[in-house]
Scaffold this active site. Structure first.
Site, PDB file in Angstrom:
ATOM      1  N   ASP A 424      -0.494   1.978  10.295  1.00 34.06           N
ATOM      2  CA  ASP A 424       0.325   1.769   8.989  1.00 34.06           C
ATOM      3  C   ASP A 424       2.038   2.020   9.305  1.00 34.06           C
ATOM      4  O   ASP A 424       2.321   2.981  10.288  1.00 34.06           O
ATOM      5  CB  ASP A 424      -0.224   2.776   8.027  1.00 34.06           C
ATOM      6  CG  ASP A 424       0.439   2.527   6.907  1.00 34.06           C
ATOM      7  OD1 ASP A 424       0.680   1.377   6.177  1.00 34.06           O
ATOM      8  OD2 ASP A 424       1.133   3.433   6.303  1.00 34.06           O
ATOM      9  N   GLU A 477       1.506  -2.816  11.560  1.00 37.85           N
ATOM     10  CA  GLU A 477       2.176  -3.277  10.160  1.00 37.85           C
ATOM     11  C   GLU A 477       3.637  -3.062  10.759  1.00 37.85           C
ATOM     12  O   GLU A 477       4.045  -2.054  10.247  1.00 37.85           O
ATOM     13  CB  GLU A 477       1.564  -2.618   9.067  1.00 37.85           C
ATOM     14  CG  GLU A 477       2.139  -3.219   7.689  1.00 37.85           C
ATOM     15  CD  GLU A 477       2.261  -2.151   6.602  1.00 37.85           C
ATOM     16  OE1 GLU A 477       2.527  -2.291   5.659  1.00 37.85           O
ATOM     17  OE2 GLU A 477       2.336  -1.051   7.024  1.00 37.85           O
TER      18      GLU A 477
END
Length: 743
Positions: A424, A477
């Protein structure tokens, strides 16, 4: 004044008095040097007594105490019990002697003294940790049920170099920080203690006294493998007894050729996918059975879980982690989570996990200012805090912190059999000025904005994960144009397997939100991604971030009436499935629920029974089957030779067409982004012969108008758009068709 059962404090030597003072104040860094059994030259409180050993026990709640029948006397005014014994008495004692005591309420207790056991952390463990390369650190630090010299108990270890004293506290000692002080292992900053008699599921924390401030506070164990259900924050001693049944899957994973295989991911938040009849959470076993049945029926190859590591706030969706090694207790125990993963594997479903090394929350009980200093984070807020999220940023340049994170990643992959990680917020890690104004950030040593320590960390992470866990997929990401995110580190890349294509997602959703009358003016939003499509190994995501509060659900982003909205969703899902790149779709979007996603409640499954919504669901099921079963749609996802435009210039009619290729297959894909059917629309074809219409998002089975091409077409020897032959099609409105070359 001391009683006959007490030893006067004044009778003790200065060294012994000093130890008692430090212990009573909770400042002793090495209670082993004082508690337990130690040789002495003479009895300090009775000069006429011949002895060679001193027994001491610190028992704050005891009234009287003994060691194997040898009575101990309280040092007056303190909680120390003491006795001096002869060499002969010492020989009669076991190596690990027991202390028995009676409390004020008359209750009696007995426990083997923790202060007779040697260090369990060896020099190699500490050396590797200091270098940041102890990859199974989770087996050393934390709490572990062990049997030492035939005595069963729990071994505790924690890193807290700025602490003056660390103690284990829990139900077993009344959460009294003076009962079980730990000892520090040299200059490593690692504190340890083996406590006999403790068991799995005992609750515990660490009480820490900072060396400089003297402030005392309790913290959860960074390496705890189980924690209490929120809002409680206690750690649980955990001992897994799970027997894995996925050996065949693990053998296959080692040789998983993910670059050339289909990957269609169903992104799931376990707390809101489905709930019980009364709105309660389902447990891991219930979720496993329901979710696997559904995912298999829908044709997805993988599940990706929003973070399941422990977190106190439901509304954080798991992205503000406080228990990095502990699967959240909302849905059950760690072994029940293992069952979830195992059941997925036994049903040929892979499991990816969202993993959050970019930041951590400021909850007082967790990692923040762990030992009273900036231990896991940077001291300077310009490096150590995320202003937008109100969280701390890990200090990636500190070996022990980097080791903590990499060993955590390996823990999920090795111990929990996770098949891959989606990392993330990578962009926030790469840039020192991420979401900061001038003067709010510190440049690197070369004056640049790149976070060199984070870059080194990510490269090391990916090198170790891929070396130790072959077949594992690590996805980034990453929303910027940072080069070579998914290229090997030896080429200068970051070493990720794949990268989320945020540009494709943003451009595509922005285009689809426009009324068809305006789409001709934004045709480049559909074509631009091919300019960079092979610069990385891309995942095409339609993720949870796009359907949350104020962003609107997928279907509510679409223009037009209800039928046109549904047709647009079917077209969008087909556009994703037929384009190069692996696929990811967030739950609820597959049947186009009207509501934005709300983590506090179940998806609105009732809407999936509505014919148009059921049609969207069935269209995606058909797309997944098409994608998985036809190599042209997945074998060359990351190879420009697997894709060729047929016509990307027909912006006036908002029509696109391209061909996908594998070693032995050709698929022609055509998209009409307007609600106007097109009769006799000619497209070029890469090979002459017959073509079968294997997918049509306008099928009546999906709620469409059922305009199509009768199942098959034969090419004409008429060159068109730089192709050797062509054919005239019927293009349905707001729809995609796929034509498989038959030869």
């Amino acid at each position: 004044m001391a009683t006959s059962d007490e030893v006067p404090f004044s009778a003790l030597g200065s060294v012994l008095q000093g130890n008692i003072h430090v212990l009573a104040e909770g400042r002793h860094h090495d209670p082993f040097s004082f508690l337990g059994c130690h040789p002495i030259d003479e009895c300090e409180h009775d000069k006429h007594k011949k002895c060679g050993w001193r027994l001491t026990a610190w028992l704050p709640t005891a009234q009287k105490a003994a060691v194997h029948g040898i009575g101990l006397k309280r040092v007056s005014g303190t909680d120390l019990f003491i006795c001096c014994i002869t060499d002969k008495q010492k020989l009669a004692l076991p190596e690990h002697f027991s202390v028995s005591w009676t409390e004020a309420d008359g209750s009696q207790h007995e426990m083997v003294s923790p202060y007779s056991f040697a260090h369990h952390l060896g020099e190699l463990d500490l050396h590797l940790f200091s270098e940041g390369r102890h990859w199974e650190l989770y087996k050393v630090l934390g709490a572990h049920v062990k049997t030492i010299d035939g005595i069963k108990g729990v071994q505790f270890a924690v890193w807290a170099p700025a602490a003056e004293r660390v103690s284990v506290v829990g139900d077993f000692n009344g959460w009294n920080g003076l009962r079980h002080p730990m000892r520090v292992n040299g200059c490593s900053g690692v504190w340890e203690l083996f406590i006999p008699g403790l068991h799995a599921n005992d609750l515990y924390k660490f009480e820490i006294r900072n060396r400089l401030s003297g402030h005392v506070f309790t913290k959860t164990d960074p390496y705890a493998q189980a924690m209490e259900m929120r809002p409680a924050t206690g750690c649980k001693v955990y001992e897994s007894s799970y027997q894995w049944q996925d050996k065949f899957w693990q053998q296959q994973l080692a040789d998983f050729d993910w670059q050339h295989k289909p990957i269609s991911i169903y992104e799931v938040h376990l707390g809101s996918w489905q709930r019980g009849d009364n709105g309660e959470f389902l447990n891991y076993k219930e979720l496993a059975h329901r979710l696997v049945e559904y995912v298999k029926w829908m044709g997805f190859t993988h599940i990706e879980l929003l973070p399941v590591s422990e977190h106190p706030l439901d509304a954080s969706w798991g992205y503000q982690t406080t228990g990095y090694f502990a699967p959240t207790s909302r849905f059950g125990t760690p072994d029940e989570f293992r069952y979830f993963v195992d059941y997925c594997h036994q049903n040929h479903i892979g499991v990816f996990l969202d993993w959050v090394p970019a930041h951590f929350p400021k909850d007082e009980f967790a990692l923040g200012r762990f030992d009273g200093s900036a231990l896991y984070e940077h001291e300077d807020h310009r490096r150590g805090e995320h202003q937008d999220w109100g969280t701390y940023i890990f200090n990636y340049g500190r070996n022990e912190v980097s080791n903590f994170l990499i060993s955590n990643a390996l823990f999920w992959l090795k111990e929990m059999h996770i098949d891959g990680l989606r990392v993330d917020a990578v962009a926030s890690m790469l840039y020192l000025d991420y979401s900061r104004n001038e003067g709010e950030w510190l440049p690197n040593e070369h004056g640049g904005r790149e976070n060199l320590e984070a870059i080194d960390f990510l490269r090391l992470l990916n090198e170790e994960v891929h070396a130790q866990c072959p077949g594992t997929v690590v996805m980034a990401e990453e929303s910027t144009s940072w080069p070579m995110v998914s290229r090997p580190t030896w080429m200068g890349g970051l070493g990720f397997s794949m990268k989320w294509n945020m540009g494709w997602m943003n451009d595509t959703l922005d285009y689809f939100a426009k009324d068809s009358i305006y789409r001709p003016y934004h045709h480049n939003q559909l074509t631009f991604s091919q300019m960079y499509a092979y610069s990385e190994n891309f995942v095409l995501p339609l993720s949870h971030d796009e359907v949350v509060h104020l962003k609107g659900s997928l279907i509510n982003k679409m223009p037009g009436d209800h039928w046109q909205k549904a047709a647009n969703v079917r077209l969008l899902l087909a556009y994703q499935a037929l384009n190069p790149g692996k696929k990811l779709l967030f739950m609820g979007s597959e049947f186009a629920q009207w509501e934005e996603w709300n983590e506090a409640q179940s998806l609105n499954w009732a809407v999936s029974e509505h014919p148009l919504h059921r049609g969207i669901q069935l269209s995606l099921k058909a797309l997944n089957e098409l994608y998985v079963n036809h190599s042209a749609l997945h074998q060359r996802d990351f190879d420009h030779e697997g894709f060729n435009w047929i016509d990307c210039h027909d912006f006036q009619q908002s029509i696109l067409s391209f061909a996908r290729f594998s070693d032995n297959q050709i698929m022609v894909c055509v998209f009409n982004f307007t609600p106007v059917p097109r009769e006799n629309y000619r497209i070029g074809l890469p090979s002459s012969g017959s073509y079968q219409e294997v997918f049509n998002s306008d099928s009546e089975w999906f709620g469409g108008s059922n305009i199509g091409n009768g199942g098959g077409l034969v090419s004409e020897d008429k060159p068109w758009m730089n192709q050797p032959c062509s054919v005239e099609l019927k293009l349905p409105p707001l729809a995609a068709i796929a034509l498989l070359f038959q030869g």
